[in-house]
Design an enzyme around this catalytic site. Structure first.
Site, PDB file in Angstrom:
ATOM      1  N   CYS A 283       0.846  -1.208   0.000  1.00  0.00           N
ATOM      2  CA  CYS A 283       0.000   0.000   0.000  1.00  0.00           C
ATOM      3  C   CYS A 283       0.873   1.247   0.000  1.00  0.00           C
ATOM      4  CB  CYS A 283      -0.908  -0.006   1.215  1.00  0.00           C
ATOM      5  SG  CYS A 283      -0.007  -0.170   2.755  1.00  0.00           S
TER       6      CYS A 283
HETATM    7  P1  NAD Z   1      -9.817  -5.877  -0.587  1.00  0.00           P
HETATM    8  O1  NAD Z   1     -10.455  -4.595  -0.153  1.00  0.00           O
HETATM    9  O2  NAD Z   1     -10.306  -6.523  -1.802  1.00  0.00           O
HETATM   10  O3  NAD Z   1      -9.960  -6.958   0.574  1.00  0.00           O
HETATM   11  C1  NAD Z   1      -9.520  -6.691   1.888  1.00  0.00           C
HETATM   12  C2  NAD Z   1     -10.298  -7.580   2.841  1.00  0.00           C
HETATM   13  O4  NAD Z   1     -11.665  -7.169   2.827  1.00  0.00           O
HETATM   14  C3  NAD Z   1     -10.279  -9.061   2.474  1.00  0.00           C
HETATM   15  O5  NAD Z   1     -10.195  -9.834   3.640  1.00  0.00           O
HETATM   16  C4  NAD Z   1     -11.631  -9.251   1.822  1.00  0.00           C
HETATM   17  O6  NAD Z   1     -12.117 -10.570   1.913  1.00  0.00           O
HETATM   18  C5  NAD Z   1     -12.484  -8.302   2.635  1.00  0.00           C
HETATM   19  N1  NAD Z   1     -13.717  -7.869   1.970  1.00  0.00           N
HETATM   20  C6  NAD Z   1     -13.943  -7.737   0.642  1.00  0.00           C
HETATM   21  N2  NAD Z   1     -15.216  -7.335   0.432  1.00  0.00           N
HETATM   22  C7  NAD Z   1     -15.797  -7.197   1.644  1.00  0.00           C
HETATM   23  C8  NAD Z   1     -17.090  -6.799   2.079  1.00  0.00           C
HETATM   24  N3  NAD Z   1     -18.043  -6.456   1.215  1.00  0.00           N
HETATM   25  N4  NAD Z   1     -17.346  -6.764   3.406  1.00  0.00           N
HETATM   26  C9  NAD Z   1     -16.394  -7.097   4.295  1.00  0.00           C
HETATM   27  N5  NAD Z   1     -15.148  -7.494   3.941  1.00  0.00           N
HETATM   28  C10 NAD Z   1     -14.852  -7.541   2.629  1.00  0.00           C
HETATM   29  O7  NAD Z   1      -8.237  -5.577  -0.652  1.00  0.00           O
HETATM   30  P2  NAD Z   1      -7.070  -6.571  -1.096  1.00  0.00           P
HETATM   31  O8  NAD Z   1      -7.134  -6.740  -2.574  1.00  0.00           O
HETATM   32  O9  NAD Z   1      -7.057  -7.780  -0.221  1.00  0.00           O
HETATM   33  O10 NAD Z   1      -5.774  -5.716  -0.710  1.00  0.00           O
HETATM   34  C11 NAD Z   1      -5.222  -4.749  -1.533  1.00  0.00           C
HETATM   35  C12 NAD Z   1      -5.668  -3.361  -1.080  1.00  0.00           C
HETATM   36  O11 NAD Z   1      -5.311  -3.175   0.277  1.00  0.00           O
HETATM   37  C13 NAD Z   1      -4.970  -2.238  -1.828  1.00  0.00           C
HETATM   38  O12 NAD Z   1      -5.916  -1.247  -2.146  1.00  0.00           O
HETATM   39  C14 NAD Z   1      -3.959  -1.704  -0.817  1.00  0.00           C
HETATM   40  O13 NAD Z   1      -3.597  -0.359  -0.994  1.00  0.00           O
HETATM   41  C15 NAD Z   1      -4.690  -1.910   0.467  1.00  0.00           C
HETATM   42  N6  NAD Z   1      -3.766  -1.953   1.594  1.00  0.00           N
HETATM   43  C16 NAD Z   1      -3.713  -0.869   2.428  1.00  0.00           C
HETATM   44  C17 NAD Z   1      -2.818  -0.864   3.498  1.00  0.00           C
HETATM   45  C18 NAD Z   1      -2.748   0.320   4.429  1.00  0.00           C
HETATM   46  O14 NAD Z   1      -2.210   0.180   5.518  1.00  0.00           O
HETATM   47  N7  NAD Z   1      -3.281   1.467   4.048  1.00  0.00           N
HETATM   48  C19 NAD Z   1      -1.982  -1.965   3.716  1.00  0.00           C
HETATM   49  C20 NAD Z   1      -2.059  -3.051   2.842  1.00  0.00           C
HETATM   50  C21 NAD Z   1      -2.958  -3.040   1.787  1.00  0.00           C
END
Ligand code: NAD
Length: 478
Positions: A283
């Site tokens: 991220c």
């Molecule tokens: P994602 O948002 O697709 O999923 C994250 C989590 O949310 C997963 O466990 C997923 O199963 C869950 N999720 C998905 N839909 C949901 C819903 N409707 N209700 C509840 N939970 C739900 O993200 P990803 O693809 O796993 O990760 C990549 C993203 O994470 C990138 O945008 C990255 O920038 C971000 N990220 C941010 C940080 C930070 O500290 N700011 C750190 C790491 C990653």
């Protein structure tokens, strides 16, 4: 061929669930890396109920005793580090060195928060009232939910769980679907460290199903989420509607400003490390760079040369320096972003829109419009856009002209410029002459704007603020 790792739910201290889903190894997509259960409403309900049952006893356990469990978990993670890192490489794809670094981070997090069992958690004040003292204490929230992404599949669950647990909460973790094994290892380490049954639970399954159930359940006092901005903002509405506490750390489009007075080689090293480490899937990764005219040519030459040094491959091969893209969906996103940029007239100095399996070479692109999606939208791959700016002020303005505000960097030899930049740049973390990715575990971390709910910071002492509420106690002594 190595047999698949077996992920399981951890509910009420029991490892459960039939292996019904397969996670393929991104380095060899024909090989199954992990078999995992897929939870539904029943599993999530059971995990929340177990957490409710276990929480009071855990909260009344002395803080040093709670800390001792976390310290034991740190020992167990240390003993198991090689295996956990290997499983992490197979399910997520990063290199062994990166995976070991991530497990080391999780160990450090448990050491840090374990030692907080001995730290003060309140203050004593004089009172304006006669024969009275005033003190504050921090109370746990109760049951907290954690929803985490795949890109740091053990470190992020660890840095959310440890402050929650040391503060006396019980936890239900919903890890990312594609990295179930790392969360299972975390659960096993906590269980084997003597954490009472039900205090830490893991439920695997689809975010839109079990994650949604977790967010909506009134027994869950707070939710800490890391993931995409789209999902985070959706969860914020659910949590706001039921007045539950929310901590959301989301996407980024992290910019670095390279000024004429910087050393081009050093600046290129900073940018390459920020853009290409972890296959650009951090991220905090650098994805847009603004350069002033005097350094442009030399910087691009150095950056292009560095991009050519990365060796994509299986993260378990000693020669690999860049693991595969995590999934076909992410690869399609990377390739179509590059394709669109080419279509809009971008020039690629390194890499292209093709891949070998999920192996994708670093991309360095120039001649990109400042408002092109390539320069404004999160891609999440080893891809960097290098854009021209006239001077420091226009570079700073370009970095700030973004809906995101996670990390930002500057490469300069000027203390005056870097100090001004640190004050005026709109980002939660600022790096001067250092890559935008790579963070210490004991200092606050979080973004602003669309990168974060910007409510409570993660990591370090401040992390416990999210998981506690402050009570003020007046004590009269006649
Ligand atoms: P994602 O948002 O697709 O999923 C994250 C989590 O949310 C997963 O466990 C997923 O199963 C869950 N999720 C998905 N839909 C949901 C819903 N409707 N209700 C509840 N939970 C739900 O993200 P990803 O693809 O796993 O990760 C990549 C993203 O994470 C990138 O945008 C990255 O920038 C971000 N990220 C941010 C940080 C930070 O500290 N700011 C750190 C790491 C990653």
């Amino acid at each position: 061929m190595t047999s698949p790792a077996l992920a399981q739910h951890l509910i009420a201290g029991e490892l459960t669930g039939d292996a019904v889903t397969e996670r393929r190894n991104p380095a060899h997509v024909d090989a199954v890396a992990v078999l995992a259960p897929e939870g539904g409403k029943a599993e999530m309900d059971a995990a929340i109920a177990a957490a409710v049952d276990a929480q009071r006893a855990w909260a009344t356990t002395s803080a040093p005793a709670r800390g001792a469990v976390l310290l034991t978990a740190a020992h167990l993670l240390t003993d198991r580090k090689a295996q956990i890192a290997e499983d992490l490489v197979r399910e997520e794809g990063k290199t062994r060195a990166e995976a070991e670094g991530e497990v080391t981070r999780a160990i450090g997090v448990f050491q840090f928060f374990g030692s907080l069992g001995w730290a003060s958690s309140g203050s004593v004040y004089p009172s304006g009232m006669p024969n009275t003292t005033v003190s504050t204490r921090r109370e746990p929230l109760g049951v907290v939910g954690l929803i985490t992404p795949w890109n740091f599949p053990i470190a992020i669950p660890a840095w959310k769980a440890a402050p929650a647990l040391i503060s006396g909460n019980a936890v239900v973790l919903k890890p990312a679907e594609i990295t179930p094994m790392s969360a299972t290892h975390l659960g096993m380490a906590l269980r084997d460290a003597g954490l009472p049954a039900g205090v830490f639970n893991v439920v695997h399954g689809r975010g839109s199903l079990v994650g949604d159930v977790l967010a909506r359940d009134p027994r869950v006092a707070a939710l800490s989420f890391t993931g995409s901005t789209a999902v985070g903002l959706q969860l914020q509405q659910i949590l706001n509607a039921r007045r539950a506490r929310a901590q959301l750390e989301m996407g980024g489009k992290n910019g670095v400003l390279v000024l004429d007075d910087a050393d081009p080689r050093k600046a290129a090293r900073v940018v390459a490390a920020g853009a290409f480490s972890l296959t650009g899937q951090a991220c905090t990764a650098t994805s847009r760079v603004y350069v002033t005219p005097g350094i442009r040519r030399a910087f691009l030459d150095e950056l292009t040369a560095l991009a050519a040094t990365y060796v994509p491959g299986d993260g378990l091969d000693a020669t690999t320096t860049m693991g595969p893209v995590v999934s076909d969906a992410q690869l399609q996103r990377d390739m179509s972003a590059v394709q669109d940029a080419i279509g809009s007239g971008a020039r690629l100095l390194h890499g292209d829109a093709s891949a070998d399996g999920l192996h994708f070479a670093p991309v360095v692109a120039t001649e990109v419009a400042h408002d092109a999606p390539f320069a404004t939208d999160e891609i999440f791959g080893p891809i960097v856009a290098v854009l021209d700016v006239d001077d420091y002020e226009s570079g700073l303005a370009a970095i700030n002209d973004s809906p995101y505000g996670l990390t930002a960097g500057i490469c300069t030899d000027s203390l005056a410029r870097s100090t001004d930049f640190a004050g005026r740049v709109q980002a939660g973390v600022v790096k001067v002459n250092r890559p935008t990715s790579g963070l210490d575990l004991h200092v606050p971390f979080g973004g602003i704007k669309d990168s974060s709910s910007n409510t409570f910071r993660e990591q370090g002492h401040t992390a416990t603020e999210f998981y506690t509420w402050e009570k003020t106690v007046y004590t009269g002594v006649e």
